[in-house]
Design a protein around this motif. Structure first.
Motif, PDB file in Angstrom:
ATOM      1  N   PRO A 154       6.077   6.858  -6.684  1.00 11.71           N
ATOM      2  CA  PRO A 154       4.625   7.062  -6.551  1.00 11.71           C
ATOM      3  C   PRO A 154       4.007   5.956  -5.697  1.00 11.71           C
ATOM      4  CG  PRO A 154       5.150   6.173  -8.712  1.00 11.71           C
ATOM      5  CD  PRO A 154       6.467   6.465  -8.046  1.00 11.71           C
ATOM      6  N   ARG A 193       0.036   4.529  -3.876  1.00 11.99           N
ATOM      7  CA  ARG A 193      -1.416   4.639  -3.757  1.00 11.99           C
ATOM      8  C   ARG A 193      -1.797   4.546  -2.291  1.00 11.99           C
ATOM      9  NH1 ARG A 193      -3.124  -0.160  -7.584  1.00 11.99           N
ATOM     10  NH2 ARG A 193      -1.445  -1.067  -6.337  1.00 11.99           N
ATOM     11  N   GLY A 194      -3.019   4.929  -1.977  1.00  8.70           N
ATOM     12  CA  GLY A 194      -3.448   4.988  -0.587  1.00  8.70           C
ATOM     13  C   GLY A 194      -3.358   3.671   0.142  1.00  8.70           C
ATOM     14  N   GLU A 195      -3.564   2.550  -0.565  1.00  6.83           N
ATOM     15  CA  GLU A 195      -3.565   1.247   0.091  1.00  6.83           C
ATOM     16  C   GLU A 195      -2.189   0.590   0.112  1.00  6.83           C
ATOM     17  OE1 GLU A 195      -4.756   0.586  -4.258  1.00  6.83           O
ATOM     18  OE2 GLU A 195      -5.069   2.057  -2.648  1.00  6.83           O
ATOM     19  N   ASP A 196      -1.154   1.228  -0.437  1.00 11.44           N
ATOM     20  CA  ASP A 196       0.173   0.620  -0.500  1.00 11.44           C
ATOM     21  C   ASP A 196       0.838   0.573   0.868  1.00 11.44           C
ATOM     22  OD1 ASP A 196      -0.122   0.318  -3.187  1.00 11.44           O
ATOM     23  OD2 ASP A 196       1.170   1.989  -3.759  1.00 11.44           O
ATOM     24  N   SER A 250       0.315   3.884   3.137  1.00 12.07           N
ATOM     25  CA  SER A 250       0.418   5.274   2.729  1.00 12.07           C
ATOM     26  C   SER A 250      -0.791   6.085   3.171  1.00 12.07           C
ATOM     27  CB  SER A 250       0.578   5.349   1.204  1.00 12.07           C
ATOM     28  OG  SER A 250       0.388   6.673   0.760  1.00 12.07           O
ATOM     29  N   HIS A 281      -2.637   7.737   1.273  1.00 14.99           N
ATOM     30  CA  HIS A 281      -2.879   8.804   0.294  1.00 14.99           C
ATOM     31  C   HIS A 281      -2.186   8.439  -1.023  1.00 14.99           C
ATOM     32  CE1 HIS A 281      -4.315  11.464   3.532  1.00 14.99           C
ATOM     33  NE2 HIS A 281      -3.320  10.971   4.236  1.00 14.99           N
ATOM     34  N   ASP A 282      -2.709   8.954  -2.108  1.00 12.52           N
ATOM     35  CA  ASP A 282      -2.064   8.818  -3.405  1.00 12.52           C
ATOM     36  C   ASP A 282      -1.088   9.971  -3.610  1.00 12.52           C
ATOM     37  OD1 ASP A 282      -3.727   6.688  -3.757  1.00 12.52           O
ATOM     38  OD2 ASP A 282      -5.144   7.728  -5.066  1.00 12.52           O
ATOM     39  N   GLY A 283       0.066   9.684  -4.211  1.00 11.55           N
ATOM     40  CA  GLY A 283       1.013  10.748  -4.498  1.00 11.55           C
ATOM     41  C   GLY A 283       2.429  10.228  -4.564  1.00 11.55           C
TER      42      GLY A 283
END
Length: 465
Positions: A28, A30-33, A49, A51-53
Motif C-alpha cells: 500500500p 499514499r499519494g505523497e510516498d 506515487s 495516489h493512494d492505493g
C-alpha cells in the motif's frame, strides 16, 4: 486505476534507468510516498506515487524507461496473482474454451461434470488425459482457430495504433544513423523532429547484459576460432571472449553516468560536423586579477570564473555561438547566455549551468562554482542544475595539460576548453580551444570569438564585476 508515469527529467536524455523500487510490489502507498528512484545521465530523481492505493510494478528495477512511460499502476485494492493455467498439448485450446466458457468477466463457466476414469457424467464431453476431447466433443483446429461456437480471438487486446508523423530532417537523420523504424514509431510524440531522433540515438539500443566470461578456456583454443571449435562458440556476438578478458582479469560494468557520457559523445560525433580552433592567451594579468579579487571579495576566484564571465559578455556580439540548430534553415537564438561548466572530482562528469551569466558578477559566479564542487563531492545535484545550458566551458587545468578538444553537446553550437597555465619565458600562457558546429559557426567567426576572449583576459578588464 491510476498510473505512475516517468516525467521528463533531463532535456538531453531520451531514456533513464529505474534504479530501484522503494516500495515493494503489491504494497500500500499514499499519494505523497516516494516509490522509485530514477537515474538520469547526471542525477538521481525520486518519483512519488501521487495516489493512494496498492502499487503494482510494471517494470523491474534496473530496466530502462522513457519519458511518459507508465512504470506502475495504483489500484484501490490488492490485485491477486493469477494462477498459471495447466500445460496443454500442442494445438489444444484451454478446457474453458472447449467447455463453452464465455471468458467474459462476471460470467464464469459452468462447473465441469464429475469424471470417472476419463468418462464424464451424462451431458458432459468425454475427455482423455491431457484435455483432448474424445469422439463427440468439439475438436480444436490447428493454429489455435476456435471451435464451433467459440469466438475468434487474437493474443492480447488489439489497440488501434497511429504512427507519428516524421519531419524531413528527422527522417534524414534516421536514415543516416540507421535507427530501427520501430523505435521511432514507439516515441510518445505525434510529430517526430530531428531533436527527438538525436535523443533516441543518444539513448542507445537496449542490450542484454554480457554473459560471465567462460571458465578455463585454453588460450591456444581461444585464439584459433575455427568453425565449431570452442573458440568460435565463445566468440559469438555479445560474448566476452578469453582474448578480451586477460587471464586473471575481470569484467567491470560501467556506471550510469559513464554510459550517459558515452551516448552523448557518440551522438555528438555522429550528428554534429564539428570544427576546432585554439588560441594562446597570456593569462598573467588575469591570474593576478583573480588573486586580487580573492582577497577583496573574500571568496576564492580563479581563471575559470573569469573565463565564464568573459564568455557571457560575448553573447550579444556572437549570438550564433549560443544558438540551437532547429533544421537546415533555422536556428533558435537564446536571449541570455546560460553557461555550463564541467565538474569532475572523480565521482562522475557533471555539467551544471550558470544561468543568465551576463547578469552576474565575479563573486556570484565564483560562489556558484564553489557550490557545484560541493554538490559533486557529496552527490547532491538535482536536474534543475543541468537544464537550460546553451554553451559549455570545459576545464582541463590539471598540471601540464596543454591542449584539450571538447565535444559539442547535442543541441548546442560551441564548447570551450581551458587548459592549465604554463610558463613560457617571461609569460604565463594558457590555451583556449573552441569546438563549434560548422553548420552554425564558420571559422572566421570562431577566430573572432576567441580573439575577443583573449583581449578581455589579457586586459584583465573586470571592473564592476
Amino acid at each position: 486505476m491510476a498510473e505512475i508515469r516517468v516525467p521528463k527529467l533531463n532535456t538531453n536524455d531520451s531514456a533513464y534507468v529505474l534504479l530501484e523500487w522503494l516500495v515493494a510490489d503489491g504494497a500500500p502507498v499514499r499519494g505523497e510516498d516516494v516509490v522509485a528512484a530514477v537515474e538520469t545521465s547526471k542525477t538521481v530523481e525520486e518519483l512519488v506515487s501521487g495516489h493512494d492505493g496498492i502499487l503494482v510494478q510494471l517494470i523491474p528495477a534496473g530496466a530502462d524507461c522513457t519519458p511518459g512511460q507508465p512504470i506502475a499502476h495504483i489500484t484501490p485494492h490488492a490485485v491477486p496473482t493469477p494462477t498459471p493455467p495447466p500445460a496443454l498439448a500442442p494445438g489444444l485450446l484451454p478446457t474453458s474454451v472447449l467447455s463453452g466458457a464465455s471468458g467474459v468477466p462476471g460470467h464464469p463457466p459452468a462447473p465441469p461434470a464429475p469424471v470417472s476414469d476419463g468418462v464424464p457424467a451424462a451431458g458432459g464431453p468425454a475427455t482423455v488425459p491431457g484435455g483432448a476431447p474424445v469422439s463427440g466433443g468439439p475438436a480444436p483446429l490447428s493454429g489455435g482457430a476456435p471451435v464451433s461456437g467459440a469466438p475468434a480471438t487474437v493474443p492480447g487486446d488489439a489497440v488501434p495504433f497511429k504512427a507519428p508523423l516524421i519531419t524531413a530532417p528527422a527522417q534524414a537523420l534516421i536514415d543516416e544513423l540507421g535507427i530501427d523504424p520501430a523505435r521511432v514509431r514507439a516515441l510518445p510524440v505525434k510529430v517526430v523532429r530531428r531533436v527527438d531522433v538525436e535523443r533516441l540515438a543518444a539513448a542507445g539500443s537496449p542490450s542484454p547484459r554480457p554473459p560471465a566470461p567462460p571458465a578455463a578456456v585454453p588460450p591456444a583454443v581461444a585464439s584459433v576460432g575455427a568453425p565449431g571449435s570452442a573458440a568460435s562458440a565463445v566468440a559469438s556476438p555479445g560474448a566476452v571472449t578469453a582474448s578480451v578478458v586477460p587471464v586473471g582479469g575481470s569484467v567491470r560494468g560501467l556506471s550510469g553516468n559513464q554510459r550517459a557520457v558515452g551516448r552523448t559523445v557518440s551522438l555528438s560525433h555522429q550528428t554534429i560536423p564539428a570544427a576546432y580552433t585554439a588560441i594562446k592567451v597570456d593569462v598573467g594579468k588575469a591570474t593576478a586579477a583573480a588573486r586580487d579579487l580573492t582577497k577583496r571579495l573574500r571568496k576564492l576566484v580563479g581563471l575559470p570564473d573569469l573565463l565564464i564571465a568573459a564568455v557571457a559578455r560575448l553573447h550579444h556580439d556572437f549570438p550564433l555561438c549560443f544558438a540551437t540548430l532547429m533544421d537546415e534553415n533555422t536556428a533558435a537564438v537564446p536571449d541570455a547566455p546560460n553557461v555550463g561548466v564541467t565538474i569532475d572530482l572523480g565521482t562522475g562528469l557533471y555539467v551544471p549551468v550558470i544561468r543568465d551569466a551576463h547578469t552576474k558578477g565575479i563573486k556570484e559566479i565564483a560562489g556558484e562554482l564553489a557550490g557545484f564542487r560541493r554538490l559533486a563531492q557529496r552527490g547532491g545535484f538535482r536536474q534543475e542544475h543541468f537544464d537550460g545550458g546553451n554553451i559549455v566551458v570545459t576545464l582541463h587545468h590539471d598540471r601540464d595539460i596543454v591542449m584539450a578538444v571538447p565535444i559539442v553537446f547535442p543541441g548546442q553550437a560551441c564548447a570551450l576548453a581551458l587548459t592549465s597555465p604554463q610558463r613560457e619565458g617571461e609569460r604565463t600562457v594558457a590555451v583556449i580551444g573552441l569546438a563549434y558546429d560548422h553548420r552554425l559557426v564558420n571559422g572566421r567567426d570562431a577566430v573572432l570569438f576567441l580573439q575577443a576572449l583573449k583581449e578581455t583576459l589579457e586586459a584583465a578588464s573586470f571592473e564592476g564585476l
